[in-house]
Design a protein around this motif. Structure first.
Motif, PDB file in Angstrom:
ATOM      1  N   GLN A 321       0.819  -1.217   0.000  1.00  0.00           N
ATOM      2  CA  GLN A 321       0.000   0.000   0.000  1.00  0.00           C
ATOM      3  C   GLN A 321       0.852   1.266   0.000  1.00  0.00           C
ATOM      4  OE1 GLN A 321      -3.035  -0.690  -0.652  1.00  0.00           O
ATOM      5  NE2 GLN A 321      -2.552  -2.847  -0.269  1.00  0.00           N
ATOM      6  N   LEU A 322       2.175   1.141   0.210  1.00  0.00           N
ATOM      7  CA  LEU A 322       3.064   2.310   0.296  1.00  0.00           C
ATOM      8  C   LEU A 322       3.465   2.778  -1.096  1.00  0.00           C
ATOM      9  CD1 LEU A 322       5.306   1.093   3.259  1.00  0.00           C
ATOM     10  CD2 LEU A 322       3.319   2.616   3.359  1.00  0.00           C
ATOM     11  N   THR A 323       2.528   3.380  -1.793  1.00  0.00           N
ATOM     12  CA  THR A 323       2.751   3.792  -3.181  1.00  0.00           C
ATOM     13  C   THR A 323       3.252   5.228  -3.305  1.00  0.00           C
ATOM     14  OG1 THR A 323       0.411   4.391  -3.340  1.00  0.00           O
ATOM     15  CG2 THR A 323       1.027   2.171  -4.043  1.00  0.00           C
ATOM     16  N   GLY A 324       3.283   5.968  -2.191  1.00  0.00           N
ATOM     17  CA  GLY A 324       3.795   7.345  -2.237  1.00  0.00           C
ATOM     18  C   GLY A 324       2.737   8.305  -2.731  1.00  0.00           C
ATOM     19  N   PRO A 325       3.066   9.606  -2.804  1.00  0.00           N
ATOM     20  CA  PRO A 325       4.357  10.214  -2.478  1.00  0.00           C
ATOM     21  C   PRO A 325       4.562  10.401  -0.971  1.00  0.00           C
ATOM     22  CG  PRO A 325       2.800  11.906  -3.065  1.00  0.00           C
ATOM     23  CD  PRO A 325       2.077  10.600  -3.248  1.00  0.00           C
ATOM     24  N   MET A 326       5.812  10.732  -0.603  1.00  0.00           N
ATOM     25  CA  MET A 326       6.137  11.086   0.768  1.00  0.00           C
ATOM     26  C   MET A 326       6.287  12.610   0.850  1.00  0.00           C
ATOM     27  SD  MET A 326       9.258   8.421   1.408  1.00  0.00           S
ATOM     28  CE  MET A 326       9.117   6.680   0.968  1.00  0.00           C
ATOM     29  N   ALA A 327       5.888  13.166   1.973  1.00  0.00           N
ATOM     30  CA  ALA A 327       6.031  14.621   2.138  1.00  0.00           C
ATOM     31  C   ALA A 327       6.233  14.965   3.610  1.00  0.00           C
ATOM     32  CB  ALA A 327       4.804  15.346   1.608  1.00  0.00           C
ATOM     33  N   LEU A 328       7.190  15.838   3.866  1.00  0.00           N
ATOM     34  CA  LEU A 328       7.421  16.395   5.207  1.00  0.00           C
ATOM     35  C   LEU A 328       7.153  17.892   5.118  1.00  0.00           C
ATOM     36  CD1 LEU A 328       8.437  16.034   8.149  1.00  0.00           C
ATOM     37  CD2 LEU A 328      10.734  16.562   7.300  1.00  0.00           C
ATOM     38  N   VAL A 329       6.268  18.397   5.976  1.00  0.00           N
ATOM     39  CA  VAL A 329       5.814  19.788   5.884  1.00  0.00           C
ATOM     40  C   VAL A 329       5.965  20.493   7.230  1.00  0.00           C
ATOM     41  CG1 VAL A 329       3.893  21.300   5.272  1.00  0.00           C
ATOM     42  CG2 VAL A 329       4.131  19.076   4.138  1.00  0.00           C
ATOM     43  N   PHE A 330       6.570  21.682   7.210  1.00  0.00           N
ATOM     44  CA  PHE A 330       6.657  22.547   8.388  1.00  0.00           C
ATOM     45  C   PHE A 330       5.650  23.685   8.218  1.00  0.00           C
ATOM     46  CE2 PHE A 330      10.714  20.445   8.489  1.00  0.00           C
ATOM     47  CZ  PHE A 330      11.035  20.346   9.841  1.00  0.00           C
ATOM     48  N   LEU A 331       4.991  24.069   9.315  1.00  0.00           N
ATOM     49  CA  LEU A 331       3.972  25.101   9.275  1.00  0.00           C
ATOM     50  C   LEU A 331       4.405  26.331  10.067  1.00  0.00           C
ATOM     51  CD1 LEU A 331       0.922  22.772   9.993  1.00  0.00           C
ATOM     52  CD2 LEU A 331       1.733  23.541   7.766  1.00  0.00           C
ATOM     53  N   PHE A 348       4.320  17.881  10.009  1.00  0.00           N
ATOM     54  CA  PHE A 348       3.695  16.579   9.813  1.00  0.00           C
ATOM     55  C   PHE A 348       4.343  15.858   8.635  1.00  0.00           C
ATOM     56  CE2 PHE A 348       1.107  19.448   7.208  1.00  0.00           C
ATOM     57  CZ  PHE A 348       0.962  18.752   6.007  1.00  0.00           C
ATOM     58  N   PHE A 349       4.231  14.534   8.661  1.00  0.00           N
ATOM     59  CA  PHE A 349       4.730  13.669   7.580  1.00  0.00           C
ATOM     60  C   PHE A 349       3.530  12.957   6.961  1.00  0.00           C
ATOM     61  CE2 PHE A 349       5.868   9.371   6.176  1.00  0.00           C
ATOM     62  CZ  PHE A 349       6.830   9.656   5.223  1.00  0.00           C
ATOM     63  N   MET A 350       3.505  12.912   5.629  1.00  0.00           N
ATOM     64  CA  MET A 350       2.413  12.272   4.913  1.00  0.00           C
ATOM     65  C   MET A 350       2.968  11.214   3.952  1.00  0.00           C
ATOM     66  SD  MET A 350      -0.638  13.963   2.534  1.00  0.00           S
ATOM     67  CE  MET A 350       0.222  15.488   2.733  1.00  0.00           C
ATOM     68  N   GLU A 351       2.340  10.056   3.912  1.00  0.00           N
ATOM     69  CA  GLU A 351       2.736   8.968   3.010  1.00  0.00           C
ATOM     70  C   GLU A 351       1.514   8.540   2.208  1.00  0.00           C
ATOM     71  OE1 GLU A 351       4.269   5.872   0.890  1.00  0.00           O
ATOM     72  OE2 GLU A 351       5.501   7.151   2.178  1.00  0.00           O
ATOM     73  N   GLY A 352       1.644   8.548   0.871  1.00  0.00           N
ATOM     74  CA  GLY A 352       0.548   8.135   0.007  1.00  0.00           C
ATOM     75  C   GLY A 352       0.315   6.633   0.068  1.00  0.00           C
ATOM     76  N   LEU A 353      -0.964   6.244   0.010  1.00  0.00           N
ATOM     77  CA  LEU A 353      -1.343   4.840   0.121  1.00  0.00           C
ATOM     78  C   LEU A 353      -2.167   4.409  -1.086  1.00  0.00           C
ATOM     79  CD1 LEU A 353      -2.504   4.813   3.855  1.00  0.00           C
ATOM     80  CD2 LEU A 353      -0.302   4.033   2.967  1.00  0.00           C
ATOM     81  N   VAL A 404      -1.189  10.435   7.847  1.00  0.00           N
ATOM     82  CA  VAL A 404      -0.481  11.628   8.296  1.00  0.00           C
ATOM     83  C   VAL A 404      -0.009  11.408   9.720  1.00  0.00           C
ATOM     84  CG1 VAL A 404      -0.662  14.102   8.784  1.00  0.00           C
ATOM     85  CG2 VAL A 404      -1.874  13.123   6.816  1.00  0.00           C
ATOM     86  N   VAL A 405       1.269  11.692   9.973  1.00  0.00           N
ATOM     87  CA  VAL A 405       1.832  11.628  11.317  1.00  0.00           C
ATOM     88  C   VAL A 405       2.283  13.039  11.695  1.00  0.00           C
ATOM     89  CG1 VAL A 405       3.605  10.632  12.805  1.00  0.00           C
ATOM     90  CG2 VAL A 405       2.621   9.258  10.968  1.00  0.00           C
ATOM     91  N   ALA A 406       1.862  13.530  12.851  1.00  0.00           N
ATOM     92  CA  ALA A 406       2.236  14.877  13.298  1.00  0.00           C
ATOM     93  C   ALA A 406       2.781  14.822  14.711  1.00  0.00           C
ATOM     94  CB  ALA A 406       1.033  15.809  13.239  1.00  0.00           C
ATOM     95  N   LEU A 407       3.735  15.713  14.992  1.00  0.00           N
ATOM     96  CA  LEU A 407       4.360  15.755  16.312  1.00  0.00           C
ATOM     97  C   LEU A 407       3.573  16.578  17.309  1.00  0.00           C
ATOM     98  CD1 LEU A 407       8.170  16.055  15.501  1.00  0.00           C
ATOM     99  CD2 LEU A 407       6.770  14.017  15.849  1.00  0.00           C
ATOM    100  N   ASN A 408       2.548  17.311  16.843  1.00  0.00           N
ATOM    101  CA  ASN A 408       1.690  18.032  17.771  1.00  0.00           C
ATOM    102  C   ASN A 408       0.297  18.149  17.174  1.00  0.00           C
ATOM    103  OD1 ASN A 408       1.618  20.537  16.142  1.00  0.00           O
ATOM    104  ND2 ASN A 408       3.768  20.678  16.745  1.00  0.00           N
ATOM    105  N   ASN A 409      -0.687  18.385  18.037  1.00  0.00           N
ATOM    106  CA  ASN A 409      -2.086  18.381  17.622  1.00  0.00           C
ATOM    107  C   ASN A 409      -2.388  19.505  16.638  1.00  0.00           C
ATOM    108  OD1 ASN A 409      -4.880  17.304  18.047  1.00  0.00           O
ATOM    109  ND2 ASN A 409      -5.226  19.411  18.688  1.00  0.00           N
ATOM    110  N   ASP A 410      -1.764  20.655  16.809  1.00  0.00           N
ATOM    111  CA  ASP A 410      -1.990  21.785  15.916  1.00  0.00           C
ATOM    112  C   ASP A 410      -1.657  21.412  14.478  1.00  0.00           C
ATOM    113  OD1 ASP A 410      -2.449  24.382  14.977  1.00  0.00           O
ATOM    114  OD2 ASP A 410      -0.371  24.964  15.328  1.00  0.00           O
ATOM    115  N   ALA A 411      -0.487  20.800  14.278  1.00  0.00           N
ATOM    116  CA  ALA A 411      -0.079  20.407  12.932  1.00  0.00           C
ATOM    117  C   ALA A 411      -1.017  19.357  12.364  1.00  0.00           C
ATOM    118  CB  ALA A 411       1.351  19.875  12.961  1.00  0.00           C
ATOM    119  N   LEU A 412      -1.451  18.412  13.196  1.00  0.00           N
ATOM    120  CA  LEU A 412      -2.333  17.341  12.727  1.00  0.00           C
ATOM    121  C   LEU A 412      -3.661  17.906  12.237  1.00  0.00           C
ATOM    122  CD1 LEU A 412      -2.461  14.242  12.487  1.00  0.00           C
ATOM    123  CD2 LEU A 412      -3.573  14.217  14.721  1.00  0.00           C
TER     124      LEU A 412
END
Length: 462
Positions: A321-331, A348-353, A404-412
């Motif tokens: 299912q890990l078909t991409g794309p991958m993305a790391l985003v700072f807000l 947050f980090f996002m991985e396409g499925l 989507v994986v985020a290190l804090n609730n605001d980013a999520l």
């Protein structure tokens, strides 16, 4: 590495005060404090003095044993020569000095024997003053230094072009834009040295299988546009028909719709269109072609053991299912967020499925196995299932075609809001605009750096 005009590059950077761009829109510093906090040392200051005296074209080249730097004579040749001489070692530091004329160049060589400390290593440095170029050379030993000097100085004023220079010209045309600074690295030997380490058990891969007979190189072009952006474009050349090129085919262009999933107040984005599922499938196919039964058995046994332990078909439900794309985003953190460190920012980090529902179901089956390490609580944000770690500012959300994986609730929350198409600002953000302006790229990194009304963008295109 080649810089076509050091003075132009320096003027652009100084006029736009690039160092001060490293802060957020609210004026909070991100990196500038850590960059400047350590202070400088004498060697750095001496190199800065050399850099301030440079004017025309400069070239830096390096091999395993030799590093050389050449520049066309500047407007003030005496100032540059004085700065270079200040960088050279003193005779009382254990160096022996010799001066000679070589191919029309005045060459001052400083060498010392450090065999007692370094097992026979001879440290050697040379200052070159030629009617067409100034230069500094360093090498592991005197023989390598002289060989490098002869090779370099003998071609000054001739039409001789090395294979690497020919490759630089070819890659420049392929990228379609030559910036103020260009860089090319022949990575053939480096990759070839890694082949044995990554060869599957029972199989010995050859250079031809891995890279073919052609060159494998990385080309980068860096430019600084006044008041707007600092831009780097890259081209990684891999000979076709090789194992390396087959794995390169697992790269995919970043989808244009990705721009709509990025919050408009994003200040940094790094994306890669890598299809991990395709890479896994190709890896198994290549192992079969190589008759690497031992490696294939290891993969199958590992997947079978994982399924027996978890009850989940790890290959079908997760890996494929890990078909991409991958993305790391700072807000942008806003006024209420203290950003003493770059990882204090909402990110947050996002991985396409391929199938987000199947992936989520498999994840939920695995949750009980990790309860002794972390407790996850299920909640809902804009109709999206969100798992948040108990007592931690960390969350994981599942979308139909991504997680989507985020290190804090605001980013999520902000990531989910953008992904599900909730109302943002009327105009797209600068990160989104950069994505939309570069269709067809497989990898892109862009950072918004602002000071007052000035904005700089740094883009790395592949």
């Amino acid at each position: 590495a080649r810089c076509s005009s050091v003075s132009l590059l320096r003027d652009r950077m100084e006029n736009n005060r690039w160092a001060q761009f490293l802060q957020t829109n609210t004026g909070q510093g991100l990196l500038i404090d850590s960059l400047m906090g350590g202070g400088g040392n004498d060697e750095i200051e001496e190199m800065i003095e050399i850099g301030s005296a440079l004017n025309g074209e400069c070239v830096l080249f390096s091999s395993e044993t030799l590093t050389g730097f050449l520049t066309t004579p500047p407007t003030n040749a005496a100032a540059l020569k004085s700065a270079m001489q200040a960088w050279m070692p003193e005779e009382d530091e254990g160096y022996n000095h010799a001066s000679q004329v070589m191919f029309g160049a005045q060459v001052d060589v400083f060498a010392r024997d450090r065999s007692e400390l370094y097992g026979g290593v001879l440290d050697a440095v040379a200052l070159v003053h030629h009617p067409m170029a100034f230069g500094l050379f360093t090498a592991d030993n005197g023989e390598e230094l002289l060989n490098g000097l002869k090779s370099s100085l003998s071609s000054l004023g001739t039409n001789h072009r090395s294979p690497l220079v020919e490759a630089l010209a070819a890659r420049r045309s392929q990228v379609g834009h030559a910036g103020l600074v260009e860089f090319i690295l022949d990575s053939s030997q480096t990759i070839h040295a890694m082949v044995d380490e990554f060869s599957p058990p029972g199989v010995t891969l050859t250079r031809e299988q891995t890279l073919g007979k052609g060159p494998c190189d990385l080309y980068l072009s860096l430019d600084v546009q006044p008041g707007t952006r600092m831009e780097m474009r890259g081209h990684f050349n891999v000979p076709s028909g090789t194992l390396a090129s087959r794995f390169a085919d697992c790269m995919r262009p970043l989808p244009m719709g990705l721009a709509d999933s990025i919050p408009h107040d994003s200040i940094a984005f790094t994306g890669l269109g890598l299809d991990l599922a395709a890479g896994f499938e190709l890896g198994r196919k290549i192992l079969a072609e190589l008759k690497a039964e031992e490696a294939l058995d290891t993969v199958d046994q590992g997947l079978a053991a994982g399924q027996a332990m978890t009850g989940v078909d790890l290959e079908q439900a997760l890996i494929r299912q890990l078909t991409g794309p991958m993305a790391l985003v700072f807000l942008e953190p806003g006024d209420s967020t203290k950003a003493d460190d770059i990882f204090d920012l909402p990110l947050f980090f996002m991985e396409g499925l391929g199938n987000g529902v199947l992936f989520q179901e498999a994840f939920e089956e695995l949750i009980p196995l990790g309860e002794q390490f972390i407790e996850l609580n299920l909640s809902d944000v804009h109709g999206v299932d969100v798992y948040q770690a108990s007592g931690e500012d960390f969350g994981l959300a599942f979308l139909p075609e991504a997680f989507v994986v985020a290190l804090n609730n605001d980013a999520l929350v902000r990531a989910i809001t953008a992904a599900v198409g909730e109302e943002q600002s009327n105009e797209p953000g600068r990160i989104s605009a950069t994505l939309m302006a570069n269709p067809g790229v497989c990898g892109l990194a862009t950072t918004v750096m602002s000071l007052s009304s000035m904005v700089a963008r740094y883009s790395c295109l592949m």
